[in-house]
Design a protein around this motif. Structure first.
Motif, PDB file in Angstrom:
ATOM      1  N   GLU A 128       0.828  -1.207   0.000  1.00  0.00           N
ATOM      2  CA  GLU A 128       0.000   0.000   0.000  1.00  0.00           C
ATOM      3  C   GLU A 128       0.863   1.259   0.000  1.00  0.00           C
ATOM      4  OE1 GLU A 128      -3.238   0.795  -0.476  1.00  0.00           O
ATOM      5  OE2 GLU A 128      -3.307  -1.302  -1.068  1.00  0.00           O
ATOM      6  N   THR A 129       1.955   1.236   0.775  1.00  0.00           N
ATOM      7  CA  THR A 129       2.869   2.379   0.810  1.00  0.00           C
ATOM      8  C   THR A 129       3.500   2.597  -0.561  1.00  0.00           C
ATOM      9  OG1 THR A 129       3.342   2.069   3.161  1.00  0.00           O
ATOM     10  CG2 THR A 129       4.964   3.311   1.882  1.00  0.00           C
ATOM     11  N   LEU A 130       3.986   1.517  -1.176  1.00  0.00           N
ATOM     12  CA  LEU A 130       4.587   1.627  -2.506  1.00  0.00           C
ATOM     13  C   LEU A 130       3.590   2.194  -3.502  1.00  0.00           C
ATOM     14  CD1 LEU A 130       6.845   1.158  -4.584  1.00  0.00           C
ATOM     15  CD2 LEU A 130       5.951  -1.167  -4.861  1.00  0.00           C
ATOM     16  N   LEU A 131       2.381   1.663  -3.524  1.00  0.00           N
ATOM     17  CA  LEU A 131       1.364   2.142  -4.468  1.00  0.00           C
ATOM     18  C   LEU A 131       1.031   3.606  -4.221  1.00  0.00           C
ATOM     19  CD1 LEU A 131      -0.954  -0.990  -4.632  1.00  0.00           C
ATOM     20  CD2 LEU A 131       0.665  -0.189  -6.358  1.00  0.00           C
ATOM     21  N   GLY A 132       0.925   3.993  -2.966  1.00  0.00           N
ATOM     22  CA  GLY A 132       0.644   5.390  -2.638  1.00  0.00           C
ATOM     23  C   GLY A 132       1.764   6.312  -3.095  1.00  0.00           C
ATOM     24  N   LEU A 133       3.000   5.896  -2.887  1.00  0.00           N
ATOM     25  CA  LEU A 133       4.136   6.714  -3.308  1.00  0.00           C
ATOM     26  C   LEU A 133       4.252   6.765  -4.824  1.00  0.00           C
ATOM     27  CD1 LEU A 133       6.766   5.627  -0.628  1.00  0.00           C
ATOM     28  CD2 LEU A 133       5.601   7.848  -0.800  1.00  0.00           C
ATOM     29  N   LEU A 134       3.983   5.652  -5.501  1.00  0.00           N
ATOM     30  CA  LEU A 134       3.995   5.649  -6.962  1.00  0.00           C
ATOM     31  C   LEU A 134       2.932   6.598  -7.516  1.00  0.00           C
ATOM     32  CD1 LEU A 134       4.555   1.875  -7.805  1.00  0.00           C
ATOM     33  CD2 LEU A 134       6.101   3.767  -8.339  1.00  0.00           C
ATOM     34  N   ARG A 135       1.719   6.528  -6.948  1.00  0.00           N
ATOM     35  CA  ARG A 135       0.647   7.432  -7.389  1.00  0.00           C
ATOM     36  C   ARG A 135       1.055   8.891  -7.192  1.00  0.00           C
ATOM     37  NH1 ARG A 135      -2.777   3.339  -5.506  1.00  0.00           N
ATOM     38  NH2 ARG A 135      -2.772   4.181  -3.398  1.00  0.00           N
ATOM     39  N   LYS A 136       1.645   9.180  -6.039  1.00  0.00           N
ATOM     40  CA  LYS A 136       2.063  10.539  -5.722  1.00  0.00           C
ATOM     41  C   LYS A 136       3.132  11.025  -6.708  1.00  0.00           C
ATOM     42  CE  LYS A 136       3.607  13.347  -1.815  1.00  0.00           C
ATOM     43  NZ  LYS A 136       3.982  13.326  -0.395  1.00  0.00           N
ATOM     44  N   ALA A 137       4.121  10.185  -6.982  1.00  0.00           N
ATOM     45  CA  ALA A 137       5.193  10.554  -7.912  1.00  0.00           C
ATOM     46  C   ALA A 137       4.659  10.716  -9.333  1.00  0.00           C
ATOM     47  CB  ALA A 137       6.311   9.510  -7.874  1.00  0.00           C
ATOM     48  N   VAL A 138       3.768   9.817  -9.742  1.00  0.00           N
ATOM     49  CA  VAL A 138       3.188   9.892 -11.087  1.00  0.00           C
ATOM     50  C   VAL A 138       2.340  11.154 -11.233  1.00  0.00           C
ATOM     51  CG1 VAL A 138       1.484   8.791 -12.617  1.00  0.00           C
ATOM     52  CG2 VAL A 138       3.302   7.429 -11.587  1.00  0.00           C
ATOM     53  N   GLU A 139       1.525  11.461 -10.253  1.00  0.00           N
ATOM     54  CA  GLU A 139       0.699  12.674 -10.311  1.00  0.00           C
ATOM     55  C   GLU A 139       1.574  13.926 -10.365  1.00  0.00           C
ATOM     56  OE1 GLU A 139      -2.013  12.432  -7.000  1.00  0.00           O
ATOM     57  OE2 GLU A 139      -2.978  10.643  -7.836  1.00  0.00           O
ATOM     58  N   ALA A 140       2.647  13.954  -9.572  1.00  0.00           N
ATOM     59  CA  ALA A 140       3.528  15.126  -9.538  1.00  0.00           C
ATOM     60  C   ALA A 140       4.284  15.299 -10.858  1.00  0.00           C
ATOM     61  CB  ALA A 140       4.511  15.014  -8.381  1.00  0.00           C
ATOM     62  N   GLY A 141       4.598  14.201 -11.522  1.00  0.00           N
ATOM     63  CA  GLY A 141       5.353  14.270 -12.765  1.00  0.00           C
ATOM     64  C   GLY A 141       4.512  14.171 -14.022  1.00  0.00           C
ATOM     65  N   ASN A 142       3.197  14.110 -13.887  1.00  0.00           N
ATOM     66  CA  ASN A 142       2.323  13.909 -15.039  1.00  0.00           C
ATOM     67  C   ASN A 142       2.594  14.904 -16.163  1.00  0.00           C
ATOM     68  OD1 ASN A 142       0.048  12.528 -16.330  1.00  0.00           O
ATOM     69  ND2 ASN A 142      -1.059  14.447 -15.987  1.00  0.00           N
ATOM     70  N   ASP A 143       2.792  16.169 -15.817  1.00  0.00           N
ATOM     71  CA  ASP A 143       2.998  17.199 -16.842  1.00  0.00           C
ATOM     72  C   ASP A 143       4.355  17.068 -17.536  1.00  0.00           C
ATOM     73  OD1 ASP A 143       4.283  17.991 -14.436  1.00  0.00           O
ATOM     74  OD2 ASP A 143       4.295  20.085 -15.092  1.00  0.00           O
ATOM     75  N   LEU A 144       5.246  16.251 -17.026  1.00  0.00           N
ATOM     76  CA  LEU A 144       6.564  16.045 -17.643  1.00  0.00           C
ATOM     77  C   LEU A 144       6.531  14.949 -18.695  1.00  0.00           C
ATOM     78  CD1 LEU A 144       8.709  16.121 -14.375  1.00  0.00           C
ATOM     79  CD2 LEU A 144       8.270  18.016 -15.967  1.00  0.00           C
ATOM     80  N   SER A 145       5.449  14.202 -18.739  1.00  0.00           N
ATOM     81  CA  SER A 145       5.333  13.056 -19.647  1.00  0.00           C
ATOM     82  C   SER A 145       5.015  13.489 -21.067  1.00  0.00           C
ATOM     83  CB  SER A 145       4.213  12.139 -19.135  1.00  0.00           C
ATOM     84  OG  SER A 145       3.962  11.106 -20.053  1.00  0.00           O
ATOM     85  N   ARG A 146       5.515  12.713 -22.024  1.00  0.00           N
ATOM     86  CA  ARG A 146       5.131  12.934 -23.426  1.00  0.00           C
ATOM     87  C   ARG A 146       3.668  12.563 -23.649  1.00  0.00           C
ATOM     88  NH1 ARG A 146       9.558   9.726 -26.770  1.00  0.00           N
ATOM     89  NH2 ARG A 146       7.841   8.296 -26.497  1.00  0.00           N
ATOM     90  N   ALA A 147       3.128  11.731 -22.757  1.00  0.00           N
ATOM     91  CA  ALA A 147       1.727  11.313 -22.854  1.00  0.00           C
ATOM     92  C   ALA A 147       1.089  11.484 -21.478  1.00  0.00           C
ATOM     93  CB  ALA A 147       1.636   9.864 -23.315  1.00  0.00           C
ATOM     94  N   PRO A 148       0.783  12.727 -21.099  1.00  0.00           N
ATOM     95  CA  PRO A 148       0.198  12.937 -19.765  1.00  0.00           C
ATOM     96  C   PRO A 148      -1.201  12.345 -19.645  1.00  0.00           C
ATOM     97  CG  PRO A 148       0.204  14.982 -21.019  1.00  0.00           C
ATOM     98  CD  PRO A 148       0.943  13.953 -21.840  1.00  0.00           C
ATOM     99  N   MET A 149      -1.524  11.909 -18.454  1.00  0.00           N
ATOM    100  CA  MET A 149      -2.860  11.382 -18.194  1.00  0.00           C
ATOM    101  C   MET A 149      -3.821  12.557 -18.125  1.00  0.00           C
ATOM    102  SD  MET A 149      -4.120   8.825 -15.184  1.00  0.00           S
ATOM    103  CE  MET A 149      -3.227   7.459 -15.903  1.00  0.00           C
ATOM    104  N   ARG A 150      -4.975  12.388 -18.767  1.00  0.00           N
ATOM    105  CA  ARG A 150      -6.011  13.415 -18.752  1.00  0.00           C
ATOM    106  C   ARG A 150      -7.331  12.747 -18.389  1.00  0.00           C
ATOM    107  NH1 ARG A 150      -3.379  13.948 -23.457  1.00  0.00           N
ATOM    108  NH2 ARG A 150      -5.147  13.253 -24.670  1.00  0.00           N
ATOM    109  N   ALA A 151      -8.162  13.480 -17.699  1.00  0.00           N
ATOM    110  CA  ALA A 151      -9.479  12.958 -17.340  1.00  0.00           C
ATOM    111  C   ALA A 151     -10.336  12.805 -18.589  1.00  0.00           C
ATOM    112  CB  ALA A 151     -10.163  13.888 -16.340  1.00  0.00           C
ATOM    113  N   ALA A 152     -11.227  11.850 -18.555  1.00  0.00           N
ATOM    114  CA  ALA A 152     -12.166  11.657 -19.671  1.00  0.00           C
ATOM    115  C   ALA A 152     -13.139  12.823 -19.691  1.00  0.00           C
ATOM    116  CB  ALA A 152     -12.925  10.352 -19.503  1.00  0.00           C
ATOM    117  N   GLU A 153     -13.529  13.194 -20.893  1.00  0.00           N
ATOM    118  CA  GLU A 153     -14.467  14.308 -21.049  1.00  0.00           C
ATOM    119  C   GLU A 153     -15.879  13.842 -20.877  1.00  0.00           C
ATOM    120  OE1 GLU A 153     -13.669  16.316 -24.703  1.00  0.00           O
ATOM    121  OE2 GLU A 153     -11.550  16.508 -24.225  1.00  0.00           O
TER     122      GLU A 153
END
Length: 153
Positions: A128-153
């Motif tokens: 659970e700790t690993l998953l929480g930290l991964l989510r946190k790191a991914v969310e913080a770096g989302n805008d750095l990705s060539r394919a950022p995650m975006r919410a569905a419209e």
């Protein structure tokens, strides 16, 4: 630098290699020929019926130019359909077929097993700790990705 095995990029790449190998092994054991990206795409199409390819790419954080190949394979396998939108003929809406829905239901045990295997060696709290930290790191770096995650419209 000799300590590459302590660098987050290297560890993330290794974990991705393990995750893909485990997913393939578990899916193949149940007779499914589906990649992790195809599974994610099919799941997202199921969650957002009528989503277009650009929206799908955003939801699963996949490159817009290569999502076409993923969708092509899902359509070829009979798991999804691609139809022109009634409101905008330029837009292709995606939907899961009956076979796609059946596949999602039947592959679920393999997907759950794969998730457990990926985290073996960790107790429940550590996982659970690993998953929480991964989510946190991914969310913080989302805008750095060539394919950022975006919410569905």
């Amino acid at each position: 630098m000799k300590d590459f095995d302590h660098m987050p990029g290297h560890l993330a790449r290794r974990f991705q290699q393990i995750a893909v190998a485990v997913f393939h092994a578990e899916a193949n054991a149940l007779g499914f020929d589906l990649t992790p990206v195809q599974f994610a795409a099919l799941s997202a199409i199921d969650s957002y019926p009528g989503i277009d390819q650009a929206g799908l790419a955003g939801v699963i954080a996949y490159d817009r130019t290569t999502i076409t190949g993923v969708v092509d394979r899902l359509v070829q396998k009979g798991l999804a359909t691609r139809q022109a939108s009634v409101s905008d003929r330029r837009v292709r809406e995606l939907r899961v077929t009956a076979l796609g829905a059946k596949t999602l239901k039947e592959i679920e045990p393999a997907v759950r097993s794969a998730q457990t295997l990926m985290l073996r060696g960790l107790d429940e709290d550590e996982a659970e700790t690993l998953l929480g930290l991964l989510r946190k790191a991914v969310e913080a770096g989302n805008d750095l990705s060539r394919a950022p995650m975006r919410a569905a419209e």
